[in-house]
Design a protein around this motif. Sequence first.
Motif, PDB file in Angstrom:
ATOM      1  N   THR A 190       0.888  -1.304   0.053  1.00 19.86           N
ATOM      2  CA  THR A 190       0.219   0.177   0.118  1.00 19.86           C
ATOM      3  C   THR A 190       1.006   1.150   0.016  1.00 19.86           C
ATOM      4  O   THR A 190       1.944   1.498   0.693  1.00 19.86           O
ATOM      5  N   TYR A 191       0.519   2.069  -0.840  1.00 15.38           N
ATOM      6  CA  TYR A 191       1.201   3.652  -0.730  1.00 15.38           C
ATOM      7  C   TYR A 191       0.246   4.545   0.190  1.00 15.38           C
ATOM      8  O   TYR A 191      -0.929   4.421  -0.215  1.00 15.38           O
ATOM      9  N   SER A 226      13.028   5.080   3.380  1.00 15.81           N
ATOM     10  CA  SER A 226      12.891   4.648   2.097  1.00 15.81           C
ATOM     11  C   SER A 226      13.439   3.005   1.888  1.00 15.81           C
ATOM     12  O   SER A 226      12.932   2.576   0.829  1.00 15.81           O
ATOM     13  N   ARG A 227      13.492   2.371   3.021  1.00 15.01           N
ATOM     14  CA  ARG A 227      13.658   0.834   2.877  1.00 15.01           C
ATOM     15  C   ARG A 227      12.491   0.424   3.161  1.00 15.01           C
ATOM     16  O   ARG A 227      12.260  -0.672   3.371  1.00 15.01           O
ATOM     17  N   MET A 228      11.257   1.126   3.716  1.00  7.40           N
ATOM     18  CA  MET A 228      10.091   0.535   3.962  1.00  7.40           C
ATOM     19  C   MET A 228       9.059   0.588   2.884  1.00  7.40           C
ATOM     20  O   MET A 228       9.185   1.564   2.141  1.00  7.40           O
ATOM     21  N   VAL A 229       8.181  -0.443   3.204  1.00  6.50           N
ATOM     22  CA  VAL A 229       6.916  -0.505   2.339  1.00  6.50           C
ATOM     23  C   VAL A 229       5.665  -0.422   2.921  1.00  6.50           C
ATOM     24  O   VAL A 229       5.702  -1.161   4.008  1.00  6.50           O
ATOM     25  N   GLY A 230       4.477   0.005   2.077  1.00  6.88           N
ATOM     26  CA  GLY A 230       3.277  -0.108   3.067  1.00  6.88           C
ATOM     27  C   GLY A 230       2.661  -1.527   3.181  1.00  6.88           C
ATOM     28  O   GLY A 230       2.872  -2.296   2.190  1.00  6.88           O
ATOM     29  N   MET A 290      -5.016  -5.687   2.134  1.00  4.73           N
ATOM     30  CA  MET A 290      -6.044  -6.738   2.794  1.00  4.73           C
ATOM     31  C   MET A 290      -5.751  -6.690   4.255  1.00  4.73           C
ATOM     32  O   MET A 290      -6.514  -6.921   5.147  1.00  4.73           O
ATOM     33  N   ARG A 291      -4.378  -6.639   4.324  1.00  5.88           N
ATOM     34  CA  ARG A 291      -3.812  -6.567   6.089  1.00  5.88           C
ATOM     35  C   ARG A 291      -4.448  -5.513   6.798  1.00  5.88           C
ATOM     36  O   ARG A 291      -4.916  -5.369   7.987  1.00  5.88           O
ATOM     37  N   LEU A 292      -4.291  -4.255   6.068  1.00  2.00           N
ATOM     38  CA  LEU A 292      -4.426  -2.902   6.702  1.00  2.00           C
ATOM     39  C   LEU A 292      -5.958  -2.808   6.772  1.00  2.00           C
ATOM     40  O   LEU A 292      -6.553  -2.119   7.850  1.00  2.00           O
ATOM     41  N   LEU A 293      -6.874  -3.143   5.856  1.00  2.31           N
ATOM     42  CA  LEU A 293      -8.315  -2.653   5.741  1.00  2.31           C
ATOM     43  C   LEU A 293      -9.280  -3.657   6.417  1.00  2.31           C
ATOM     44  O   LEU A 293     -10.549  -3.200   6.270  1.00  2.31           O
ATOM     45  N   ARG A 294      -8.815  -4.986   6.565  1.00  4.03           N
ATOM     46  CA  ARG A 294      -9.948  -5.906   6.825  1.00  4.03           C
ATOM     47  C   ARG A 294     -10.479  -5.532   8.099  1.00  4.03           C
ATOM     48  O   ARG A 294     -10.125  -4.805   9.057  1.00  4.03           O
ATOM     49  N   PRO A 295     -11.615  -6.089   8.304  1.00  5.18           N
ATOM     50  CA  PRO A 295     -12.320  -5.977   9.686  1.00  5.18           C
ATOM     51  C   PRO A 295     -11.489  -6.405  10.779  1.00  5.18           C
ATOM     52  O   PRO A 295     -10.836  -7.459  10.818  1.00  5.18           O
ATOM     53  N   GLY A 296     -11.260  -5.506  11.652  1.00  4.72           N
ATOM     54  CA  GLY A 296     -10.248  -5.927  12.927  1.00  4.72           C
ATOM     55  C   GLY A 296      -8.903  -5.650  12.594  1.00  4.72           C
ATOM     56  O   GLY A 296      -8.180  -5.539  13.495  1.00  4.72           O
ATOM     57  N   GLY A 297      -8.591  -5.110  11.416  1.00  4.81           N
ATOM     58  CA  GLY A 297      -7.361  -4.782  10.879  1.00  4.81           C
ATOM     59  C   GLY A 297      -6.788  -3.525  11.459  1.00  4.81           C
ATOM     60  O   GLY A 297      -7.608  -2.756  12.166  1.00  4.81           O
ATOM     61  N   PRO A 298      -5.432  -2.905  11.213  1.00  2.00           N
ATOM     62  CA  PRO A 298      -4.990  -1.815  11.816  1.00  2.00           C
ATOM     63  C   PRO A 298      -5.509  -0.553  11.655  1.00  2.00           C
ATOM     64  O   PRO A 298      -5.489   0.390  12.330  1.00  2.00           O
ATOM     65  N   LEU A 299      -5.908  -0.376  10.412  1.00  2.77           N
ATOM     66  CA  LEU A 299      -6.911   0.814  10.205  1.00  2.77           C
ATOM     67  C   LEU A 299      -8.363   0.650  10.020  1.00  2.77           C
ATOM     68  O   LEU A 299      -9.052   1.617   9.881  1.00  2.77           O
ATOM     69  N   TYR A 300      -8.811  -0.312  10.623  1.00  9.11           N
ATOM     70  CA  TYR A 300     -10.228  -0.437  10.696  1.00  9.11           C
ATOM     71  C   TYR A 300     -10.709   0.513  11.771  1.00  9.11           C
ATOM     72  O   TYR A 300     -10.190   0.556  13.018  1.00  9.11           O
ATOM     73  N   PRO A 301     -11.861   1.088  11.792  1.00 13.43           N
ATOM     74  CA  PRO A 301     -12.202   2.220  12.962  1.00 13.43           C
ATOM     75  C   PRO A 301     -12.494   1.687  13.962  1.00 13.43           C
ATOM     76  O   PRO A 301     -13.101   0.437  14.248  1.00 13.43           O
ATOM     77  N   THR A 302     -11.973   2.245  15.406  1.00 13.81           N
ATOM     78  CA  THR A 302     -12.327   1.765  16.540  1.00 13.81           C
ATOM     79  C   THR A 302     -12.895   2.808  17.326  1.00 13.81           C
ATOM     80  O   THR A 302     -12.617   3.994  17.109  1.00 13.81           O
ATOM     81  N   ASP A 303     -13.318   2.681  18.584  1.00 19.80           N
ATOM     82  CA  ASP A 303     -13.744   3.708  19.616  1.00 19.80           C
ATOM     83  C   ASP A 303     -12.496   4.415  20.074  1.00 19.80           C
ATOM     84  O   ASP A 303     -12.676   5.453  20.581  1.00 19.80           O
ATOM     85  N   MET A 304     -11.487   3.753  20.587  1.00 23.82           N
ATOM     86  CA  MET A 304     -10.442   4.313  21.007  1.00 23.82           C
ATOM     87  C   MET A 304      -9.336   4.540  20.171  1.00 23.82           C
ATOM     88  O   MET A 304      -8.846   3.597  19.299  1.00 23.82           O
ATOM     89  N   PRO A 305      -8.511   5.532  20.219  1.00 23.16           N
ATOM     90  CA  PRO A 305      -7.301   5.923  19.508  1.00 23.16           C
ATOM     91  C   PRO A 305      -6.241   4.822  19.753  1.00 23.16           C
ATOM     92  O   PRO A 305      -6.061   4.313  20.795  1.00 23.16           O
TER      93      PRO A 305
END
Length: 58
Positions: free
Chosen positions: A3-4, A18-22, A26-41
Amino acid sequence: MHTYLFVDGLDLVARSDSRMVGLGPMRLLRPGGPLYPTDMPRTVDVAAEDQPGPGRTG
């Protein structure tokens, strides 16, 4: 596949290291994934170090 992540037209992953890639979308946006919205920051990882290619060391 990776992901970019752009904010205000800037690629945050490439600008930070520059050594990193997104991580994969599917890992970031799946339900329960890191970028899935939650009530707590929370702090989440959105990138990992790219695997070294030929002639590169880790």
